[in-house]
Scaffold this motif. Structure first.
Motif, PDB file in Angstrom:
ATOM      1  N   TRP A  73       0.818  -1.217   0.000  1.00 30.27           N
ATOM      2  CA  TRP A  73       0.000   0.000   0.000  1.00 30.27           C
ATOM      3  C   TRP A  73       0.853   1.269   0.000  1.00 30.27           C
ATOM      4  O   TRP A  73       0.429   2.288  -0.524  1.00 30.27           O
ATOM      5  CB  TRP A  73      -0.913   0.007   1.226  1.00 30.27           C
ATOM      6  N   GLY A  74       2.006   1.218   0.637  1.00 29.13           N
ATOM      7  CA  GLY A  74       2.864   2.398   0.682  1.00 29.13           C
ATOM      8  C   GLY A  74       2.317   3.524   1.545  1.00 29.13           C
ATOM      9  O   GLY A  74       2.665   4.688   1.343  1.00 29.13           O
ATOM     10  N   ARG A 102      10.124  -2.182   9.291  1.00 31.64           N
ATOM     11  CA  ARG A 102      11.264  -1.555   8.609  1.00 31.64           C
ATOM     12  C   ARG A 102      11.936  -2.505   7.638  1.00 31.64           C
ATOM     13  O   ARG A 102      12.469  -2.066   6.609  1.00 31.64           O
ATOM     14  CB  ARG A 102      12.255  -1.030   9.644  1.00 31.64           C
ATOM     15  N   ALA A 103      11.902  -3.800   7.921  1.00 26.56           N
ATOM     16  CA  ALA A 103      12.488  -4.772   6.999  1.00 26.56           C
ATOM     17  C   ALA A 103      11.765  -4.763   5.659  1.00 26.56           C
ATOM     18  O   ALA A 103      12.330  -5.173   4.638  1.00 26.56           O
ATOM     19  CB  ALA A 103      12.434  -6.166   7.612  1.00 26.56           C
ATOM     20  N   ARG A 104      10.527  -4.264   5.669  1.00 27.00           N
ATOM     21  CA  ARG A 104       9.725  -4.178   4.448  1.00 27.00           C
ATOM     22  C   ARG A 104       9.600  -2.748   3.947  1.00 27.00           C
ATOM     23  O   ARG A 104       8.770  -2.464   3.082  1.00 27.00           O
ATOM     24  CB  ARG A 104       8.341  -4.790   4.721  1.00 27.00           C
ATOM     25  N   ALA A 105      10.406  -1.853   4.499  1.00 29.05           N
ATOM     26  CA  ALA A 105      10.425  -0.440   4.095  1.00 29.05           C
ATOM     27  C   ALA A 105       9.082   0.242   4.305  1.00 29.05           C
ATOM     28  O   ALA A 105       8.689   1.129   3.537  1.00 29.05           O
ATOM     29  CB  ALA A 105      10.880  -0.299   2.642  1.00 29.05           C
ATOM     30  N   VAL A 106       8.349  -0.172   5.354  1.00 32.24           N
ATOM     31  CA  VAL A 106       7.091   0.470   5.705  1.00 32.24           C
ATOM     32  C   VAL A 106       7.390   1.697   6.564  1.00 32.24           C
ATOM     33  O   VAL A 106       8.148   1.610   7.538  1.00 32.24           O
ATOM     34  CB  VAL A 106       6.171  -0.496   6.481  1.00 32.24           C
ATOM     35  N   THR A 107       6.814   2.817   6.209  1.00 28.77           N
ATOM     36  CA  THR A 107       7.016   4.049   6.970  1.00 28.77           C
ATOM     37  C   THR A 107       6.222   3.991   8.268  1.00 28.77           C
ATOM     38  O   THR A 107       5.010   3.771   8.257  1.00 28.77           O
ATOM     39  CB  THR A 107       6.557   5.272   6.162  1.00 28.77           C
ATOM     40  N   ILE A 108       6.903   4.191   9.393  1.00 28.78           N
ATOM     41  CA  ILE A 108       6.243   4.197  10.703  1.00 28.78           C
ATOM     42  C   ILE A 108       6.021   5.648  11.102  1.00 28.78           C
ATOM     43  O   ILE A 108       6.963   6.392  11.364  1.00 28.78           O
ATOM     44  CB  ILE A 108       7.086   3.462  11.754  1.00 28.78           C
ATOM     45  N   HIS A 109       4.774   6.036  11.121  1.00 32.21           N
ATOM     46  CA  HIS A 109       4.423   7.423  11.451  1.00 32.21           C
ATOM     47  C   HIS A 109       4.673   7.719  12.923  1.00 32.21           C
ATOM     48  O   HIS A 109       4.989   8.845  13.293  1.00 32.21           O
ATOM     49  CB  HIS A 109       2.953   7.675  11.103  1.00 32.21           C
ATOM     50  N   GLY A 110       4.499   6.709  13.768  1.00 30.09           N
ATOM     51  CA  GLY A 110       4.726   6.880  15.195  1.00 30.09           C
ATOM     52  C   GLY A 110       4.080   5.751  15.967  1.00 30.09           C
ATOM     53  O   GLY A 110       3.469   4.848  15.392  1.00 30.09           O
ATOM     54  N   ILE A 111       4.252   5.801  17.292  1.00 34.97           N
ATOM     55  CA  ILE A 111       3.675   4.799  18.177  1.00 34.97           C
ATOM     56  C   ILE A 111       2.646   5.452  19.079  1.00 34.97           C
ATOM     57  O   ILE A 111       2.888   6.515  19.653  1.00 34.97           O
ATOM     58  CB  ILE A 111       4.758   4.113  19.025  1.00 34.97           C
ATOM     59  N   ALA A 112       1.493   4.807  19.199  1.00 35.98           N
ATOM     60  CA  ALA A 112       0.454   5.223  20.131  1.00 35.98           C
ATOM     61  C   ALA A 112       0.351   4.144  21.202  1.00 35.98           C
ATOM     62  O   ALA A 112       0.206   2.963  20.884  1.00 35.98           O
ATOM     63  CB  ALA A 112      -0.879   5.398  19.418  1.00 35.98           C
ATOM     64  N   LEU A 113       0.428   4.553  22.449  1.00 29.52           N
ATOM     65  CA  LEU A 113       0.346   3.621  23.561  1.00 29.52           C
ATOM     66  C   LEU A 113      -1.082   3.563  24.087  1.00 29.52           C
ATOM     67  O   LEU A 113      -1.815   4.553  24.009  1.00 29.52           O
ATOM     68  CB  LEU A 113       1.284   4.034  24.687  1.00 29.52           C
ATOM     69  N   VAL A 114      -1.469   2.411  24.616  1.00 26.47           N
ATOM     70  CA  VAL A 114      -2.787   2.242  25.216  1.00 26.47           C
ATOM     71  C   VAL A 114      -2.625   1.568  26.569  1.00 26.47           C
ATOM     72  O   VAL A 114      -1.992   0.512  26.669  1.00 26.47           O
ATOM     73  CB  VAL A 114      -3.717   1.395  24.326  1.00 26.47           C
TER      74      VAL A 114
END
Length: 202
Positions: A116-117, A142-154
């Protein structure tokens, strides 16, 4: 913005966060594969939490299992070509369980995200075990070059876990959604406004 919400595990509050984000953004919500109809669909939950536009799933499966197995039990063949994000913008897409949950016996959710990119928000618990699960999830993306926008904790505040994850993974900490009782559209919207900055998602 068009964003994917995924998690480090199942049952961690990913759907509730996705609902909060979609409502705050005024976004459409789409879960491409719903498994576990006997327990109710996540789209229905999201609608009760104030999301006005819930798009139909590509697949609706009966058993509350990983999509690959739920599909087999329903005698359904999941065609990855049908898992194309709708054109809606803004859009929140929710995966199922963790990033390496199998969609089919040959395809993982992380592989779909890569196709999806789109940027991904990783939802993680705050308690024991979350550092390991979060860092493994980040590595898989990251191994698949997926952009991580950030982490949300719950969950309940755990400053050291939250800070450690974000520092070691070198990802943005978007905020933390506390457990809510009661959980309804109003309490969720208020909690999101208090604990997150909508500008981080624009």
């Amino acid at each position: 913005m068009r964003v994917v919400v995924t998690g480090t595990d199942t049952g961690i509050g990913k759907t509730v966060f996705a609902a909060a984000l979609a409502r705050a953004m005024g976004a459409s919500y789409w879960k491409p594969i719903q498994s576990g109809l006997l327990d109710g669909a996540d789209g229905e939950t999201v609608a009760t939490l104030g999301v006005e536009r819930v798009l139909p799933e590509a697949y609706r499966l009966t058993e509350p299992l990983s999509p690959h197995r739920a599909a087999e039990l329903d005698d359904v063949v999941i065609d990855p070509a049908k898992l194309v994000p709708p054109a809606d913008d803004p859009l929140v897409i929710e995966g199922a369980g963790g990033v390496l949950v199998p969609v089919t016996r040959d395809l993982l959710y992380a592989d779909v995200f890569a196709r999806w990119g789109l940027p991904v928000v990783l939802v993680a618990r705050t308690g024991l075990g979350t550092i390991n699960h979060s860092l493994l999830s980040v590595e898989a993306l990251r191994a698949r070059a997926v952009t991580i926008h950030g982490i949300a904790l719950v969950g309940d505040a755990n400053e050291d876990n939250e800070a450690t994850i974000c520092a070691m993974a070198q990802v943005k900490r978007l905020g933390r959604l506390p457990k809510l009782d009661p959980l309804d559209a109003e309490s969720l919207a208020a909690a999101f406004t208090e604990h997150f900055d909508l500008r981080d998602f624009q």
